[in-house]
Design a protein around this motif. Structure first.
Motif, mmCIF file in Angstrom:
data_model
loop_
_atom_site.group_PDB
_atom_site.id
_atom_site.type_symbol
_atom_site.label_atom_id
_atom_site.label_comp_id
_atom_site.label_asym_id
_atom_site.label_seq_id
_atom_site.Cartn_x
_atom_site.Cartn_y
_atom_site.Cartn_z
ATOM 1 N N HIS A 154 -6.083 -4.099 -3.954
ATOM 2 C CA HIS A 154 -6.584 -5.208 -2.925
ATOM 3 C C HIS A 154 -5.605 -6.554 -2.960
ATOM 4 O O HIS A 154 -5.918 -7.353 -2.186
ATOM 5 N N THR A 162 -4.927 -8.174 -5.575
ATOM 6 C CA THR A 162 -5.180 -8.930 -6.405
ATOM 7 C C THR A 162 -4.660 -8.918 -7.751
ATOM 8 O O THR A 162 -4.504 -7.849 -8.242
ATOM 9 N N HIS A 174 0.727 -1.203 0.088
ATOM 10 C CA HIS A 174 -0.101 -0.148 -0.037
ATOM 11 C C HIS A 174 0.839 1.213 0.123
ATOM 12 O O HIS A 174 0.576 2.262 -0.733
#
Length: 153
Positions: A126, A128, A95
């Protein structure tokens, strides 16, 4: 105003910053996630003073974020590996990287790209895969430096 230590702060963020909130510490962790394990590799990558690196690695070992393992007997040499506690920092590091890419990247784009080891897809906010949709962890991702337009791939 807060001093260098966050004593008296009843806050998990402040307590976490006591361990990982120093600039060199975050860069050591970045390099650990990129596969660096040996003192000389960290030192070469970061250009950090040896005494500062020794202190940062020691603190991360003391806190259980890194584990020090001997890889050579004579002379004794050690490598540093992320523990499960250290691996738990991976979402934070991703992040922070993505936040930096979004707000502070060069006009040419981010200097480091994360991709899914399995299919080569990107990593979304996320964690992903943007191609296959797999949920990704640190062992599923490879970090590559951006190749500039004028250099060979």
């Amino acid at each position: 105003m807060l001093g260098r230590a966050y004593e008296g702060q009843v806050c998990s963020i402040a307590r976490s910053l006591e361990i990982v909130g120093e600039r060199w510490t975050l860069l050591v962790l970045r390099d650990a996630f990129r596969g660096k394990r040996r003192f000389e590799d960290f030192q070469r990558s970061l250009g950090i003073a040896r005494n500062v690196l020794t202190e940062r690695l020691g603190r991360l070992v003391d806190e259980g974020v890194l584990e020090r393992r001997r890889y050579q007997e004579r002379p004794a040499r050690y490598e540093y590996r992320l523990t499960e506690k250290g691996i738990d920092l991976w979402p934070v590091m991703v992040h922070l990287l993505q936040w930096g890419d979004r707000h502070y990247a060069d006009p040419q784009g981010p200097p480091m790209v994360l991709s899914h080891r399995g299919c080569g897809g990107g990593v979304d906010e996320h964690r992903t895969c943007t191609e296959c949709g797999a949920a990704l962890g640190p062992r599923d991702v490879v970090a590559s430096e951006r190749v500039s337009a004028g250099s060979a791939a």
